[in-house]
Design an enzyme around this catalytic site. Sequence first.
Site, mmCIF file in Angstrom:
data_model
loop_
_atom_site.group_PDB
_atom_site.id
_atom_site.type_symbol
_atom_site.label_atom_id
_atom_site.label_comp_id
_atom_site.label_asym_id
_atom_site.label_seq_id
_atom_site.Cartn_x
_atom_site.Cartn_y
_atom_site.Cartn_z
ATOM 1 N N ASP A 298 -4.065 -0.667 8.678
ATOM 2 C CA ASP A 298 -2.682 -0.675 8.240
ATOM 3 C C ASP A 298 -2.665 -0.892 6.732
ATOM 4 O O ASP A 298 -3.144 -1.907 6.236
ATOM 5 C CB ASP A 298 -1.942 -1.799 8.963
ATOM 6 C CG ASP A 298 -0.511 -1.878 8.517
ATOM 7 O OD1 ASP A 298 0.148 -0.833 8.533
ATOM 8 O OD2 ASP A 298 -0.066 -2.964 8.127
ATOM 9 N N THR B 274 2.697 2.975 5.761
ATOM 10 C CA THR B 274 2.364 2.249 4.542
ATOM 11 C C THR B 274 1.213 2.900 3.797
ATOM 12 O O THR B 274 1.192 2.913 2.575
ATOM 13 C CB THR B 274 1.997 0.799 4.853
ATOM 14 O OG1 THR B 274 1.062 0.798 5.916
ATOM 15 C CG2 THR B 274 3.197 0.018 5.264
ATOM 16 N N THR B 275 0.269 3.450 4.541
ATOM 17 C CA THR B 275 -0.830 4.134 3.872
ATOM 18 C C THR B 275 -0.322 5.390 3.179
ATOM 19 O O THR B 275 -0.659 5.656 2.032
ATOM 20 C CB THR B 275 -1.922 4.518 4.880
ATOM 21 O OG1 THR B 275 -2.245 3.383 5.651
ATOM 22 C CG2 THR B 275 -3.152 5.014 4.185
ATOM 23 N N ASP C 166 3.802 -1.883 14.386
ATOM 24 C CA ASP C 166 4.178 -0.639 13.721
ATOM 25 C C ASP C 166 4.932 0.272 14.681
ATOM 26 O O ASP C 166 5.975 0.830 14.338
ATOM 27 C CB ASP C 166 2.928 0.102 13.224
ATOM 28 C CG ASP C 166 2.413 -0.510 11.931
ATOM 29 O OD1 ASP C 166 2.928 -1.578 11.548
ATOM 30 O OD2 ASP C 166 1.498 0.068 11.329
#
Lengths: 547, 565
Positions: B81, B114-115, B411
């Site tokens: 994550d 998020t990446t 997530d």
Amino acid sequence: MALHVPKAPGFAQMLKDGAKHYSGLEEAVYRNIRACKELSQTTRTAYGPNGMNKMVINHLEKLFVTNDAATILRELEVQHPAAKMIVMASHMQEQEVGDGTNFVLVFAGALLELAEELLRMGLSVSEVIEGYENACRKTLDIMSDCVCSSAKNLHDVKEATSLIRTAVMSKQYGNEDFLAGLIAQACVSIFPEAGSFNVDNVRVCKILGSGVTASTVLHGMVFKKEAEGDVTSVKDAKIAVFSCPFDCMVTETKGTVLINNAKELMDFSKGEEEMMEAQVKAIKDAGANLVVTGGKVADIALHYANKYKLMVVRLNSKWDLRRLCKTVGAVALPRMTAPTPDEMGHCDNVYLSEVGDTQVVIFKHEKEDGVISTVVIRGSTDNLMDDIERAIDDGVNSYKVLVRDKRLVPGAGAIEIELAKRITAYGESCPGLEQYAIKKFAEAFEAVPRSLAENSGVKGSELLSKMYSAHHEGNKNIGFDIEGEGPAVKDMLEAGILEPYLVKYWGVKLATNAAITVLRVDQIIMAKPAGGPKPPPQGKKDFDEDD
Amino acid sequence: MSNSIVGRNAGGKLLEGTAKMMPTPVILLKEGTDSSQGVPQLISNINACQVIAEAVRTTLGPRGMDKLMVDGRGKATISNDGATILKLLDVVHPAAKTLVDIARSQDAEVGDGTTSVTLLAAEFLKQLKSYVEEGLHPQTIIRAFRTATNLAVSKIKEIAVPVKKGDKQDQRQLLEKCAATALNSKLIAGQKDFFSKMVVDAVLSLDELLSLKMIGIKKVNGGALEDSHLVSGVAFKKTFSYAGFEMQPKRYNNLKIAMLNVELELKAEKDNAEVRVKSVEEYQAIVDAEWTILYDKLEKICQSGVKVVLSKLPIGDVATQYFADRDLFCAGRVQEEDLKRTMMACGGSIQTSVTGLTDNVLGRCELFEEVQVGGERFNFFKGCPKARTCTIILRGGAEQFTEETERSLHDAIMIVRRAIKNDSVVAGGGAIEMELSKYLRDYSRTIPGKQQLLIGAYAKALEIIPRQLCDNAGFDATNILNKLRAKHAQGGMWYGVDINNEDIADNLAACVWEPSIVKINALTSASEAACLILSVDETIKNPRSSMDGPPGGGRGRGRGRPHAH
């Protein structure tokens, strides 16, 4: 003084060992000028819409990304005494009008730079100062001639938007229309038909996440807090505000409860509970359904608040509490007593909501004209939101200035060139040596459009000649067209790039004063710094101060 | 006049050295202030961001790799994550921090992607680096980027596939697919069908507010991942108990629950109370009184007819045995969160006093039982009347593994929540990025000037997502991207990378779906961050103020102590 050494002659000998002393043009004046120049060079690249941001890391390792001169200077910790005067002038501008801080720096820097030329030419300091003073007086006189329009109706959101736009543009170029709209909405809603406008009534609440364009305006207040109890929303709230903890009273004097026999022990806690219940019940019976407290909420008090279906919100900041009181029209009670109807505030809707993943308590007024409005800023990084907050501050301040004085002057260098033109003409009519100083004063105005141009990657001289020729033809509203290719010019009145008159007025005044003060210094005497550990930097900030 | 003392405190730093040494630099700022400026500064900021992005680059997508991080205290974390990794990296570079911030912001706003957001921001900067080096004014770039972002966002809104809310079946399917896409890139991708169902069930059982806190995730080591299950109700680990606990029944049907914030132990009634007694009898009476107070409380609880007593505060052994004798179950030191969720599920309210235990403040549920799960014992409350909460019991081998599973589920839960609130989806797997890229490239060709190049750069930067997906899976990225570009040019709007077949596929049909809000937020955050970094041309760093100045200097600043005079 203490260690007087009378033996040897010479100034340095009269002072305590280690003191320093500089005098004369070379040693004092030029150095001071150079320091100020250096400072204005730093902020100069941040001037105007195309100005660049600075990353400033202050002594607490907090990061600021901004092009707001006031913030940069505050965090820079300028040490040079002469440069500090310029900083002070800029702070005065911030306090007086809240915008145009960078203008002060750029202009004062230019004045000093040109003063150095004059001094090297052979003018005496006093002649330069006299010339500058004359020119400044004249400038302020003729500035009112340059007013090109004035705000008509500040209660009109549309008009307010267009006026605020210029101020926001220099901070958040690209978002100016959106932000100016928000600010105008917020300002207009809290500007009463009669009465004064208070900058403090536009609040800002920053919540991480989403993008700038998701920011909104709300009539009422927003707190990044959760509701304490089980009740999370109240319609038509009657609000009791306590500045004390929501708990039973504690004695200040250290006391001990003396228990003499078993019965007293058994009754003790029961009595305490009953007392609490009575207090909470009294509040409920007074008609309140929302309790706002400035201190801790005791478990037992919360228990009864839940029982009587009171919503409890805790605000840590005294300032917040005070503002809330103003918004809802409540009186903060210093102790846990039942409020009278007068002391209770009212709010149409109070509820817990989730913005991004932040829990917020919203005090919302349904009707349009609340006492306080809040701009909820969204953004992807904290630094960005901080910078937007500063842009909003500037926008709100411009609105405030307009409330005081509705006159407007053309922006984007237009007024500066007009002033430069007229002051040059005025200078030529002066007989004495100050003529040179007055002409240099006029030249100093060029620094503004020049920095605007240079920051946008346009050749300054090219632009200046274009602007001068336009102004000589009588088009006094011609300024630098920042969106055009190369050194383009356009009519600022038509483009709607207007600045409040007062911003320029104070800017010129303060910058000139600062420059003159710096010039007046011809000796610097510094005592030997006292030994011992350094005192903590500045006074500690009041912990209540939240901005 | 000659001295070499350097002024140190306020107003001090005026001149250095003797006045006769001519051009000594004027010292404007505090000693130790570090400042750097200009284009090189900008480039170095961009490079710093690139380094950050390198760290998370390989975690993108189903074939992304995980990172193992060991923090200062030796705690190991395995994650892919982006937000978690960046948080643990403890970045200090001021510009690079911005990237960490946007990852956090994405986490806060949508919880996933998020990446991608970090990668996008870094790629934007990378594409722009050459323009900055060539001397293009950053503000021009920023303006172009804002335009491009606005265009991209409105394009997403335009082409996103809306889902009819009315049809429960449809909605459920959509949610499951979104959850599956989110889980695809995680450690538990193998069990994505299993978990996506669970996540959707969990979220759908919540009320309107969809508060994340109402979903409890409990980890139990041991067992297989498939042993994880969803409890529609509340479950929490058996709390610390005293003697007598084992005598208590562990199962009830149709029971009432008291939720307390009361310490059921012998204790001082008031901290600053003092007892003064004169005789032994009185002393005995006081001791008795303390017991009576406790028994009073216990009796009141018993009388209210509850079967289970939960308390935030400890329940002592006297109370435990008392309850055991009277066929009651008790648990002390229950986590506040758990207690709150029990309250939400079973009704009633948490009581800080035992005086008012009336029926309406007591919770109810159909079944309570204590069950062994792996090595732990759990208290289950099932069949709750309000049941607006649920608990996921996670099983799995290593601790790090279950922790990562928890993050992955978080997530997925966030994605499902977003999908419920904003019911439109786009195809994942790089499809939407390719489509936007094509759209922007086409658009850029219609405008003149520098903006054309810059919007083109933006379009190119978007391709990083499918490219990285391919790279991570070991495919030939150039090849796949060419195919994708061709397909998109022919109108295959939803074609993206097909990870399973090393090819391209219509990802909308293949059910690789993501809520459009995730992409919108990612694009806005990434371009905001890129613009922020671009707009900085100077960094000024003040020395850190600490109690006794910078190290090594002894007192003062370490310099300018008077020399021998």
